[in-house]
Design a protein around this motif. Structure first.
Motif, mmCIF file in Angstrom:
data_model
loop_
_atom_site.group_PDB
_atom_site.id
_atom_site.type_symbol
_atom_site.label_atom_id
_atom_site.label_comp_id
_atom_site.label_asym_id
_atom_site.label_seq_id
_atom_site.Cartn_x
_atom_site.Cartn_y
_atom_site.Cartn_z
ATOM 1 N N ALA A 1 0.826 -1.204 0.000
ATOM 2 C CA ALA A 1 0.000 0.000 0.000
ATOM 3 C C ALA A 1 0.861 1.256 0.000
ATOM 4 C CB ALA A 1 -0.931 -0.009 1.208
ATOM 5 N N SER A 2 1.962 1.243 0.735
ATOM 6 C CA SER A 2 2.839 2.415 0.800
ATOM 7 C C SER A 2 3.472 2.704 -0.557
ATOM 8 C CB SER A 2 3.926 2.200 1.849
ATOM 9 O OG SER A 2 3.363 1.997 3.134
ATOM 10 N N ILE A 3 3.893 1.660 -1.259
ATOM 11 C CA ILE A 3 4.502 1.855 -2.578
ATOM 12 C C ILE A 3 3.485 2.434 -3.555
ATOM 13 C CG2 ILE A 3 5.533 0.674 -4.549
ATOM 14 C CD1 ILE A 3 6.768 -1.313 -2.573
ATOM 15 N N MET A 4 2.256 1.919 -3.520
ATOM 16 C CA MET A 4 1.228 2.437 -4.419
ATOM 17 C C MET A 4 0.869 3.883 -4.093
ATOM 18 S SD MET A 4 0.740 0.003 -6.517
ATOM 19 C CE MET A 4 2.480 -0.347 -6.274
ATOM 20 N N LEU A 5 0.795 4.211 -2.810
ATOM 21 C CA LEU A 5 0.517 5.598 -2.430
ATOM 22 C C LEU A 5 1.671 6.516 -2.835
ATOM 23 C CD1 LEU A 5 -1.115 5.209 1.094
ATOM 24 C CD2 LEU A 5 -2.238 5.760 -1.073
ATOM 25 N N ALA A 6 2.890 6.005 -2.764
ATOM 26 C CA ALA A 6 4.038 6.805 -3.206
ATOM 27 C C ALA A 6 3.932 7.121 -4.694
ATOM 28 C CB ALA A 6 5.338 6.067 -2.907
ATOM 29 N N PHE A 7 3.498 6.151 -5.501
ATOM 30 C CA PHE A 7 3.297 6.406 -6.925
ATOM 31 C C PHE A 7 2.293 7.531 -7.150
ATOM 32 C CE2 PHE A 7 4.509 1.817 -8.247
ATOM 33 C CZ PHE A 7 5.845 2.180 -8.218
ATOM 34 N N MET A 8 1.274 7.589 -6.296
ATOM 35 C CA MET A 8 0.252 8.616 -6.440
ATOM 36 C C MET A 8 0.745 9.978 -5.958
ATOM 37 S SD MET A 8 -3.128 6.524 -5.189
ATOM 38 C CE MET A 8 -4.196 7.877 -5.687
ATOM 39 N N ALA A 9 1.641 9.996 -4.980
ATOM 40 C CA ALA A 9 2.101 11.267 -4.411
ATOM 41 C C ALA A 9 3.245 11.883 -5.207
ATOM 42 C CB ALA A 9 2.532 11.060 -2.958
ATOM 43 N N VAL A 10 4.064 11.075 -5.876
ATOM 44 C CA VAL A 10 5.228 11.590 -6.599
ATOM 45 C C VAL A 10 4.850 12.646 -7.638
ATOM 46 C CG1 VAL A 10 6.963 10.961 -8.319
ATOM 47 C CG2 VAL A 10 6.825 9.704 -6.187
ATOM 48 N N PRO A 11 3.829 12.450 -8.484
ATOM 49 C CA PRO A 11 3.511 13.503 -9.463
ATOM 50 C C PRO A 11 3.114 14.822 -8.817
ATOM 51 C CG PRO A 11 2.470 11.425 -10.071
ATOM 52 C CD PRO A 11 2.995 11.250 -8.689
ATOM 53 N N THR A 12 2.358 14.768 -7.729
ATOM 54 C CA THR A 12 1.964 15.998 -7.041
ATOM 55 C C THR A 12 3.189 16.731 -6.497
ATOM 56 O OG1 THR A 12 -0.158 15.014 -6.417
ATOM 57 C CG2 THR A 12 0.563 16.942 -5.174
ATOM 58 N N ILE A 13 4.065 15.995 -5.820
ATOM 59 C CA ILE A 13 5.270 16.606 -5.258
ATOM 60 C C ILE A 13 6.152 17.158 -6.373
ATOM 61 C CG2 ILE A 13 7.354 16.153 -3.939
ATOM 62 C CD1 ILE A 13 5.802 14.037 -2.385
ATOM 63 N N THR A 14 6.321 16.393 -7.443
ATOM 64 C CA THR A 14 7.195 16.821 -8.540
ATOM 65 C C THR A 14 6.681 18.087 -9.204
ATOM 66 O OG1 THR A 14 7.887 14.534 -8.961
ATOM 67 C CG2 THR A 14 8.195 16.124 -10.746
ATOM 68 N N SER A 15 5.402 18.131 -9.497
ATOM 69 C CA SER A 15 4.838 19.277 -10.210
ATOM 70 C C SER A 15 4.972 20.566 -9.401
ATOM 71 C CB SER A 15 3.372 18.997 -10.543
ATOM 72 O OG SER A 15 2.785 20.100 -11.200
ATOM 73 N N ILE A 16 4.595 20.513 -8.130
ATOM 74 C CA ILE A 16 4.639 21.721 -7.298
ATOM 75 C C ILE A 16 6.077 22.113 -6.994
ATOM 76 C CG2 ILE A 16 3.902 22.729 -5.105
ATOM 77 C CD1 ILE A 16 1.527 20.829 -5.173
ATOM 78 N N ALA A 17 6.930 21.118 -6.725
ATOM 79 C CA ALA A 17 8.333 21.421 -6.435
ATOM 80 C C ALA A 17 9.035 22.019 -7.648
ATOM 81 C CB ALA A 17 9.057 20.154 -5.977
ATOM 82 N N GLU A 18 8.704 21.544 -8.834
ATOM 83 C CA GLU A 18 9.323 22.112 -10.042
ATOM 84 C C GLU A 18 8.921 23.569 -10.226
ATOM 85 O OE1 GLU A 18 9.653 21.246 -14.851
ATOM 86 O OE2 GLU A 18 8.120 20.245 -13.635
ATOM 87 N N ASP A 19 7.640 23.876 -9.979
ATOM 88 C CA ASP A 19 7.200 25.274 -10.067
ATOM 89 C C ASP A 19 7.925 26.143 -9.039
ATOM 90 O OD1 ASP A 19 5.479 24.603 -12.097
ATOM 91 O OD2 ASP A 19 3.744 24.348 -10.782
ATOM 92 N N ALA A 20 8.138 25.598 -7.835
ATOM 93 C CA ALA A 20 8.845 26.359 -6.799
ATOM 94 C C ALA A 20 10.290 26.634 -7.210
ATOM 95 C CB ALA A 20 8.806 25.602 -5.478
ATOM 96 N N ILE A 21 10.937 25.653 -7.832
ATOM 97 C CA ILE A 21 12.324 25.842 -8.269
ATOM 98 C C ILE A 21 12.399 26.848 -9.411
ATOM 99 C CG2 ILE A 21 14.285 24.673 -9.335
ATOM 100 C CD1 ILE A 21 13.443 22.151 -7.767
#
Length: 306
Positions: A158-178
């Motif tokens: 379950a943790s691995i699957m949730l990580a797959f779901m969270a990575v795009p959100t973190i990546t998109s917002i973090a890229e905008d911040a950078i």
């Protein structure tokens, strides 16, 4: 005069839209509290008596057995399941998401960025039931074969699957911040003799800490509130996990799995599920308050560093 009137009307419209969010939040809180209180008071909204449970026993009880002959209403196993699944998924998703954002924003060639970024965004658009099915049909058999364990659907899956779901959100917002870091800061660092990686580590990341913390917050919020994935691949066992390979049942999964088995407003099981929802709401609310405080703190630290 007409211009002032028009501005007031527009201001009133925006104020009404902003107020709707607060009103909706207040109504949700009122509904949760109203439906959850009979769990502790022993009386429902109609004044009919039910066997209640104390708040302490409800939170710290280690048995969740709502349909047995001697029902037990402790949700500590459900809380621990939610906490551990969220922590493990965050430990996987946060480094992957932030490092992917740094690579896309600062390192990747334009052609590579044009290919990788749409693929990351496509992952964010996948329905949670599809990711859950992938964990059930693909990841679970692999875990059984590699680790020689009893359950392929467990906390780690379950943790691995949730990580797959969270990575795009973190990546998109973090890229905008950078990307929001002024070019002058990068050019000044390079002009003073810093390498590209030193500039990323000592200038770009500190300057974007506020946005990065927001990305982490939203990624973790998606993990703690996700229902379908944990319902499918967490194992569904309401017990305190001893290892990462134990099956668990987080709070959202319990609500989704058991609400259809209860009688509306007529039994303790129904009210207890709303009490679980109230606890989940309070945990999420407190987490967001803490995260907002950390985001402001990081913003001040980033400004002071620069």
């Amino acid at each position: 005069m007409r211009r002032q009137t028009k501005e007031r009307v527009i201001q009133g419209i925006f104020f009404s839209c902003a107020s709707l969010s607060i009103i909706a939040l207040g109504l949700i809180m009122y509904f949760l509290v109203t439906e959850a209180l009979p769990t502790f008071t022993g009386f429902d909204a109609m004044g009919e008596h039910h066997s209640g449970v104390s708040f302490i026993d409800f939170i710290f009880g280690d048995r969740w057995m709502p349909v047995s002959e001697n029902p037990r209403w402790g949700i500590l196993p459900l809380i621990m399941g939610s906490v551990w699944v969220t922590l493990i998924s965050s430990a996987i998703a946060i480094p992957l998401g932030i490092m992917t954002a740094v690579y896309l924003a600062e390192i990747a060639p334009p052609k590579v960025r044009e290919i990788v970024k749409p693929m990351v965004e496509l992952l964010a658009s996948l329905p949670s039931v599809v990711i859950g099915f992938f964990g059930l049909a693909v990841v679970a058999p692999i875990m059984l074969e590699i680790f020689n364990i009893r359950f392929g659907v467990n906390m780690l899956n379950a943790s691995i699957m949730l990580a797959f779901m969270a990575v795009p959100t973190i990546t998109s917002i973090a890229e905008d911040a950078i990307h929001s870091v002024p070019d002058e800061l990068k050019e000044g660092s390079l002009a003073l003799g810093a390498t590209h990686f030193e500039t990323i580590r000592r200038v770009i990341l500190p300057a974007s800490l506020s946005g990065l913390s927001t990305a982490v917050i939203l990624g973790m919020s998606r993990s703690i509130g996700e229902t379908m994935v944990v319902l499918m691949v967490a194992g569904g066992a309401p017990r305190i996990p001893q290892t990462i390979f134990d099956p668990v049942r987080p709070m959202p999964a319990s609500i989704a799995a058991e609400m259809g088995e209860t009688s509306f407003g007529l039994e303790m099981h129904y009210f207890a599920l709303f009490a679980i929802a109230m606890v989940l709401f309070l945990i999420t609310f407190m987490f967001n308050l803490l995260a907002d405080h950390i985001a402001h703190k990081y913003k001040q630290v980033g400004s002071a560093t620069l």
